[in-house]
Motif scaffolding. Structure first.
Motif, PDB file in Angstrom:
ATOM      1  N   ILE A  26       0.718  -1.521  -0.107  1.00 27.62           N
ATOM      2  CA  ILE A  26      -0.361  -0.032  -0.242  1.00 27.62           C
ATOM      3  C   ILE A  26       0.972   1.679   0.140  1.00 27.62           C
ATOM      4  O   ILE A  26       1.930   1.646   0.478  1.00 27.62           O
ATOM      5  CB  ILE A  26      -0.975  -0.092   0.874  1.00 27.62           C
ATOM      6  CG1 ILE A  26      -0.842   0.241   2.548  1.00 27.62           C
ATOM      7  CG2 ILE A  26      -2.050  -0.797   1.215  1.00 27.62           C
ATOM      8  CD1 ILE A  26      -0.929   0.212   3.022  1.00 27.62           C
ATOM      9  N   THR A  27       0.560   2.301  -0.059  1.00 22.69           N
ATOM     10  CA  THR A  27       1.128   3.368  -0.558  1.00 22.69           C
ATOM     11  C   THR A  27       1.649   4.368   0.855  1.00 22.69           C
ATOM     12  O   THR A  27       2.987   4.506   0.430  1.00 22.69           O
ATOM     13  CB  THR A  27       0.201   4.927  -0.598  1.00 22.69           C
ATOM     14  OG1 THR A  27      -0.579   4.995   0.163  1.00 22.69           O
ATOM     15  CG2 THR A  27      -0.599   4.641  -2.370  1.00 22.69           C
ATOM     16  N   ASP A  62      -5.263   2.217  -3.974  1.00 22.54           N
ATOM     17  CA  ASP A  62      -3.772   2.208  -3.535  1.00 22.54           C
ATOM     18  C   ASP A  62      -3.018   0.810  -3.288  1.00 22.54           C
ATOM     19  O   ASP A  62      -2.021   0.466  -1.866  1.00 22.54           O
ATOM     20  CB  ASP A  62      -4.974   2.414  -1.494  1.00 22.54           C
ATOM     21  CG  ASP A  62      -3.512   2.777  -0.796  1.00 22.54           C
ATOM     22  OD1 ASP A  62      -2.768   3.832  -0.580  1.00 22.54           O
ATOM     23  OD2 ASP A  62      -3.611   2.314   0.450  1.00 22.54           O
ATOM     24  N   LYS A  63      -2.646   0.026  -3.958  1.00 19.98           N
ATOM     25  CA  LYS A  63      -1.649  -0.823  -3.780  1.00 19.98           C
ATOM     26  C   LYS A  63      -0.865  -1.181  -4.964  1.00 19.98           C
ATOM     27  O   LYS A  63      -1.463  -0.929  -6.460  1.00 19.98           O
ATOM     28  CB  LYS A  63      -2.575  -2.640  -4.017  1.00 19.98           C
ATOM     29  CG  LYS A  63      -3.932  -3.071  -2.834  1.00 19.98           C
ATOM     30  CD  LYS A  63      -3.829  -4.509  -2.700  1.00 19.98           C
ATOM     31  CE  LYS A  63      -4.817  -4.220  -1.566  1.00 19.98           C
ATOM     32  NZ  LYS A  63      -5.535  -5.739  -1.609  1.00 19.98           N
TER      33      LYS A  63
END
Length: 121
Positions: A26-27, A62-63
């Protein structure tokens, strides 16, 4: 603590990881490792590009889905392919490359593409 400087030596594992970050991360985790990006580009509402000096990360929902390495990146694949490898060296390891906007391998492990300038990656 790991810094982006020594992450520039992390191995390139096609379809798995590069720059010390695994696909699917994730970010928030990337930001902890690499700090704030130099540039963020919102490509689509669900797709964003984070640009650092020598690494670019692409996120969907977000991945992490894609990693580009360039310039001073010093990591390499387990076969020794790295920035500066020739097309002949890449093809000796992975076989003939296929063009799809970038040069891609068409055998497992997939998940790796190449750009060449004057026959050098």
């Amino acid at each position: 603590m790991t810094t982006s400087g020594n992450l520039l030596n992390a191995p390139i594992l096609p379809n798995k990881s590069a720059a010390g970050v695994k696909l699917g991360t994730i970010t928030k985790t990337v930001q902890k490792l690499w700090g704030n990006p130099l540039r963020i580009e919102q490509i689509r509402p669900d797709y964003v590009r984070w640009e650092y000096q020598d690494v670019v990360f692409f996120f969907e929902r977000d991945k992490l889905t894609q990693i580009w390495v360039r310039e001073l990146y010093d990591g390499q694949t387990k076969e020794g392919i790295r920035l500066g490898s020739t097309r002949a060296e890449v093809e000796a390891i992975y076989g003939e490359l296929e063009w799809d906007g970038t040069w891609l391998i068409n055998i497992p492990p997939f998940g790796i593409g190449f750009d060449f300038v004057d026959d050098l990656m």
